[in-house]
Scaffold this motif. Structure first.
Motif, PDB file in Angstrom:
ATOM      1  N   SER A   1      56.545  72.323  68.624  1.00 48.17           N
ATOM      2  CA  SER A   1      57.454  71.833  69.658  1.00 48.17           C
ATOM      3  C   SER A   1      57.069  70.411  70.078  1.00 48.17           C
ATOM      4  CB  SER A   1      57.396  72.752  70.882  1.00 48.17           C
ATOM      5  OG  SER A   1      56.186  72.534  71.608  1.00 48.17           O
ATOM      6  N   ARG A   2      57.939  69.810  70.883  1.00 48.45           N
ATOM      7  CA  ARG A   2      57.549  68.550  71.503  1.00 48.45           C
ATOM      8  C   ARG A   2      56.438  68.840  72.507  1.00 48.45           C
ATOM      9  NH1 ARG A   2      59.892  68.071  76.545  1.00 48.45           N
ATOM     10  NH2 ARG A   2      61.725  69.392  76.924  1.00 48.45           N
ATOM     11  N   GLU A   3      55.718  67.815  72.879  1.00 49.02           N
ATOM     12  CA  GLU A   3      54.512  68.000  73.669  1.00 49.02           C
ATOM     13  C   GLU A   3      54.768  67.913  75.171  1.00 49.02           C
ATOM     14  OE1 GLU A   3      52.802  63.448  73.415  1.00 49.02           O
ATOM     15  OE2 GLU A   3      52.950  64.667  71.603  1.00 49.02           O
ATOM     16  N   VAL A   4      53.896  68.569  75.916  1.00 47.15           N
ATOM     17  CA  VAL A   4      53.788  68.372  77.359  1.00 47.15           C
ATOM     18  C   VAL A   4      52.331  68.001  77.609  1.00 47.15           C
ATOM     19  CG1 VAL A   4      55.649  69.935  77.972  1.00 47.15           C
ATOM     20  CG2 VAL A   4      53.348  70.830  77.746  1.00 47.15           C
ATOM     21  N   SER A   5      52.086  67.209  78.659  1.00 45.73           N
ATOM     22  CA  SER A   5      50.722  66.734  78.885  1.00 45.73           C
ATOM     23  C   SER A   5      50.390  66.722  80.370  1.00 45.73           C
ATOM     24  CB  SER A   5      50.544  65.329  78.304  1.00 45.73           C
ATOM     25  OG  SER A   5      51.400  64.396  78.955  1.00 45.73           O
ATOM     26  N   ILE A   6      49.090  66.663  80.632  1.00 49.46           N
ATOM     27  CA  ILE A   6      48.604  66.599  82.001  1.00 49.46           C
ATOM     28  C   ILE A   6      47.257  65.890  82.010  1.00 49.46           C
ATOM     29  CG2 ILE A   6      47.364  68.816  81.950  1.00 49.46           C
ATOM     30  CD1 ILE A   6      48.436  69.249  84.826  1.00 49.46           C
ATOM     31  N   LYS A   7      46.990  65.095  83.068  1.00 51.54           N
ATOM     32  CA  LYS A   7      45.736  64.355  83.178  1.00 51.54           C
ATOM     33  C   LYS A   7      44.782  65.069  84.135  1.00 51.54           C
ATOM     34  CE  LYS A   7      47.554  59.794  82.020  1.00 51.54           C
ATOM     35  NZ  LYS A   7      47.634  58.371  82.417  1.00 51.54           N
ATOM     36  N   VAL A   8      43.503  65.027  83.798  1.00 52.47           N
ATOM     37  CA  VAL A   8      42.459  65.656  84.622  1.00 52.47           C
ATOM     38  C   VAL A   8      41.275  64.699  84.691  1.00 52.47           C
ATOM     39  CG1 VAL A   8      40.881  67.601  84.813  1.00 52.47           C
ATOM     40  CG2 VAL A   8      43.169  67.959  83.868  1.00 52.47           C
ATOM     41  N   PRO A   9      40.724  64.387  85.870  1.00 50.96           N
ATOM     42  CA  PRO A   9      41.299  64.770  87.176  1.00 50.96           C
ATOM     43  C   PRO A   9      42.440  63.839  87.520  1.00 50.96           C
ATOM     44  CG  PRO A   9      39.291  63.528  87.481  1.00 50.96           C
ATOM     45  CD  PRO A   9      39.462  63.677  86.002  1.00 50.96           C
TER      46      PRO A   9
ATOM     47  N   GLU B   1      33.380  76.599  85.847  1.00 49.92           N
ATOM     48  CA  GLU B   1      33.121  76.819  84.421  1.00 49.92           C
ATOM     49  C   GLU B   1      33.705  75.730  83.536  1.00 49.92           C
ATOM     50  OE1 GLU B   1      33.114  81.201  83.118  1.00 49.92           O
ATOM     51  OE2 GLU B   1      34.675  81.097  84.659  1.00 49.92           O
ATOM     52  N   GLY B   2      34.632  74.942  84.053  1.00 45.98           N
ATOM     53  CA  GLY B   2      35.266  73.910  83.252  1.00 45.98           C
ATOM     54  C   GLY B   2      36.684  73.667  83.714  1.00 45.98           C
ATOM     55  N   VAL B   3      37.494  73.075  82.842  1.00 49.46           N
ATOM     56  CA  VAL B   3      38.897  72.791  83.157  1.00 49.46           C
ATOM     57  C   VAL B   3      39.741  73.971  82.699  1.00 49.46           C
ATOM     58  CG1 VAL B   3      40.863  71.276  82.755  1.00 49.46           C
ATOM     59  CG2 VAL B   3      38.562  70.306  82.930  1.00 49.46           C
ATOM     60  N   GLU B   4      40.496  74.538  83.652  1.00 48.84           N
ATOM     61  CA  GLU B   4      41.365  75.656  83.308  1.00 48.84           C
ATOM     62  C   GLU B   4      42.809  75.164  83.251  1.00 48.84           C
ATOM     63  OE1 GLU B   4      42.110  80.328  84.322  1.00 48.84           O
ATOM     64  OE2 GLU B   4      41.420  79.034  85.949  1.00 48.84           O
ATOM     65  N   LEU B   5      43.447  75.423  82.110  1.00 44.68           N
ATOM     66  CA  LEU B   5      44.857  75.102  81.929  1.00 44.68           C
ATOM     67  C   LEU B   5      45.661  76.391  81.993  1.00 44.68           C
ATOM     68  CD1 LEU B   5      44.577  72.749  78.801  1.00 44.68           C
ATOM     69  CD2 LEU B   5      44.605  72.055  81.205  1.00 44.68           C
ATOM     70  N   HIS B   6      46.829  76.328  82.607  1.00 42.08           N
ATOM     71  CA  HIS B   6      47.737  77.466  82.562  1.00 42.08           C
ATOM     72  C   HIS B   6      49.165  76.965  82.548  1.00 42.08           C
ATOM     73  CE1 HIS B   6      48.441  77.270  87.014  1.00 42.08           C
ATOM     74  NE2 HIS B   6      47.185  76.873  87.020  1.00 42.08           N
ATOM     75  N   TRP B   7      50.043  77.743  81.942  1.00 39.65           N
ATOM     76  CA  TRP B   7      51.423  77.326  81.737  1.00 39.65           C
ATOM     77  C   TRP B   7      52.321  78.540  81.642  1.00 39.65           C
ATOM     78  CZ3 TRP B   7      47.384  76.915  78.331  1.00 39.65           C
ATOM     79  CH2 TRP B   7      47.433  77.688  77.166  1.00 39.65           C
ATOM     80  N   GLU B   8      53.621  78.287  81.596  1.00 40.64           N
ATOM     81  CA  GLU B   8      54.609  79.341  81.409  1.00 40.64           C
ATOM     82  C   GLU B   8      55.022  79.392  79.939  1.00 40.64           C
ATOM     83  OE1 GLU B   8      55.661  81.501  83.668  1.00 40.64           O
ATOM     84  OE2 GLU B   8      54.344  80.594  85.192  1.00 40.64           O
TER      85      GLU B   8
ATOM     86  N   ALA C   1      43.286  72.878  86.534  1.00 44.64           N
ATOM     87  CA  ALA C   1      42.429  73.028  87.710  1.00 44.64           C
ATOM     88  C   ALA C   1      40.973  72.904  87.292  1.00 44.64           C
ATOM     89  CB  ALA C   1      42.672  74.374  88.385  1.00 44.64           C
ATOM     90  N   MET C   2      40.179  72.165  88.097  1.00 45.83           N
ATOM     91  CA  MET C   2      38.745  72.077  87.851  1.00 45.83           C
ATOM     92  C   MET C   2      38.086  73.308  88.440  1.00 45.83           C
ATOM     93  SD  MET C   2      38.280  69.226  86.221  1.00 45.83           S
ATOM     94  CE  MET C   2      36.500  69.057  86.385  1.00 45.83           C
TER      95      MET C   2
END
Length: 566
Positions: free
Chosen positions: A558-566, A480-487, A476-477
């Protein structure tokens, strides 16, 4: 490279507030150890024994942020080859005679803690990923849960507990782990009394078991030819393995003593009772190897994920004595301290070896590169080879070894190591010398060789199963910057959970995801419950791809997970 200065400024601003924890940090491998205790000083008990502190408070969230100099791929390509992503980077912290810590006997507890934290902070800033701390210097202890007396180099008198009371080992482990540093507990195994003038507690083993002792060079040494002595030492180590959350067990080069003029080690009666047909030299070597095996077995029986390493004198044998030895002309661990170091690595008795190669490239008798090259040919794949560097010799050349006057000697050694595929890291002796920074060696590490982060090399014979990847990564933008969150990652097949999460950042619309290049590592979030990260260095006008992986305790990824912003 661009953004270096800006990155350094941001490093500490971001260190403590990037990751968010849902609950106290747990960095452990199954079975999960007891929850980490808070860093506190509690009142002294009636006797020098460990006492439980108050109920644990949540640990302050920690994030280890790499220099924020993420570059477009084309620019990174110009900087090839990439620095190693995995490399053991450690320092020895010696406590005997107050070499490194504490700075003097009987130092107030608050000053003891301040000194060690200052060291750990400096080591983290330098890019180190491990510390090797001497916790048993001479049948004594720098920890509470021990049958041996408190060290005189801690409190000024052997057997005297710290006041106000705290457990130095527990404190150091917690603080090292919060900084992303592995903690290897370093034991001296041969000394029972350091000198004739040493402080000796009434409970010291020399009074309880005088028949175990040998007098040599003004010291009282354990008689390693006695099976009961070897079992006693293995038991001391097993106790620390059970009671403390250490990552490794480490021994130095003191097995049988180095020869001293006019001195004779009087173990004839033990030899005659136990020699089994061997020559005395072979019998002594067999005693040391039996102790190494017993130590290995006791560690594996209690916590099989804990690493076991030894740092012997650098030369096994000279070629003049054995065609399979090194082309050197110096002291030999095989003959002089009865340590068959090559046998240990060939038979997989230890997980890593750190030969002390404390020589310059210009030392004719033992040239640095000659000895390192020999070790690369004699260290198999099931034992890591790290090189022990004599940082204390930098800037102190002599007629016999003039290379140490050259400012290029130390960086040349580091560059040579990295050209050897078998060499997987370095350990520096000692912490004080890195603080002094002779010929700017600390600066060389921090701004050059260790500028980018590195994971500790994996040991597949201890754990080859990676953790499962984090789940449900979102971005999420924010202002303050780009915030990443995960389980959190689910439990892996071997019962491991994630002990940390690694975040990479790549620029551009279609970047190449070069996760083997540590220059793209943005941060490491410590603890399985670290499930948020705020990238305050992100440019709102740029496009990014974030990659997230999980690490287990032994740094399997571990293997990777990824996400693009924006």
């Amino acid at each position: 490279m661009r953004l270096i200065a800006y990155s350094s400024l941001l490093l500490f601003i971001l260190f403590v507030n990037g990751c968010r924890h849902a609950k106290p940090v747990v960095v452990a491998k199954k079975p999960v150890p007891k929850p980490a205790r808070p860093v506190v000083i509690v009142p002294a008990p009636d006797k020098p024994a460990a006492v439980k502190p108050p109920a644990p408070k949540p640990v302050v969230p920690k994030v280890l942020v790499a220099p924020a100099d993420t570059l477009p791929f084309d620019e990174v390509a110009d900087l090839t080859p990439a620095p190693p992503k995995r490399e053991f980077r450690a320092v020895w912290i010696a406590t005997v005679s107050n070499i490194d810590w504490p700075s003097k006997k009987g130092l107030p507890v608050a000053d003891q803690q301040r000194e060690i934290l200052s060291m750990f902070d400096q080591h983290q800033q330098m890019g180190l990923n491990a510390v090797v701390v001497q916790v048993r210097s001479a049948a004594d202890a720098f920890y509470a849960r021990s049958s041996e007396p408190w060290s005189e180099w801690l409190t000024g008198q052997q057997g005297l507990a710290p006041e106000p009371f705290y457990d130095p080992l527990e404190f150091m482990i917690e603080q090292a782990h919060q900084r992303g540093l592995e903690f290897h507990a370093w034991f001296n195994l041969d000394r029972a009394a350091f000198s004739k003038t040493a402080s000796i507690a009434p409970t010291n083993i020399i009074y309880r078991k005088p028949e175990w002792m040998l007098n040599y060079g003004g010291k009282k040494l354990f008689n390693l030819g006695l099976p009961a002595v070897r079992s006693y030492i293995a038991g001391i180590v097993a106790n620390v393995v059970r009671e403390y959350d250490v990552d490794g067990i480490h021994f130095d080069d003191y097995f049988y003593p180095y020869a001293e003029p006019g001195q004779v080690l009087r173990d004839d009666s033990t030899y005659k009772a136990n020699f089994n047909g061997m020559t005395k030299a072979d019998w002594r070597r067999d005693n040391v190897t039996k102790l190494v095996k017993e130590l290995r077995d006791s560690i594996r029986a209690n916590k099989p994920w804990i690493k076991f390493g030894i740092s012997p004198f650098g030369i096994w044998k000279n070629q003049s004595n054995d065609p399979e030895g090194s082309a050197t002309n110096g002291g030999q661990s095989y003959y002089e301290i009865y340590a068959d170091t090559r046998k240990w690595v060939r038979e997989g008795l230890i997980d890593y070896i750190v030969p002390q190669v404390y020589f310059s490239s210009e030392f004719n008798k033992v040239p640095y590169k000659t000895l390192v090259e020999w070790w690369t040919r004699n260290c198999p794949g099931n034992c890591h080879l790290y090189i022990g560097h004599g940082a204390y010799r930098v800037g102190r050349g002599s007629e016999r070894d003039p290379g140490w006057w050259r400012p290029t000697e130390f960086p040349d050694q580091m560059r040579y190591n990295r050209q050897q595929q078998v060499v997987k890291g370095s350990v520096f002796f000692s912490a004080k010398n890195l603080q002094i920074n002779p010929l700017a060696i600390r600066d060389s590490l921090q701004t050059n060789f260790y500028r980018h982060p590195a994971l500790v090399p994996t040991m597949t014979w201890l754990d080859s199963i990676p953790p499962l990847p984090p789940r449900d990564l979102k971005a999420a933008m924010t202002a303050e910057g780009v915030e990443l969150h995960w389980e959190q990652s689910a439990e892996a097949s071997d019962g491991d959970e994630a002990s940390a999460y690694l975040i990479y950042r790549f620029e551009g619309r279609r970047p190449r995801l070069l996760t083997n290049d540590p220059r793209y590592i943005l941060a490491r979030c410590m603890g399985e419950s670290s499930t948020r990260f705020l990238d305050k260095t992100a440019d709102s006008k740029k496009k990014y791809t974030y990659v997230l992986t999980a690490l287990d305790r032994l740094q399997n990824e571990s293997r990777e997970v990824s996400i693009k912003v924006p």
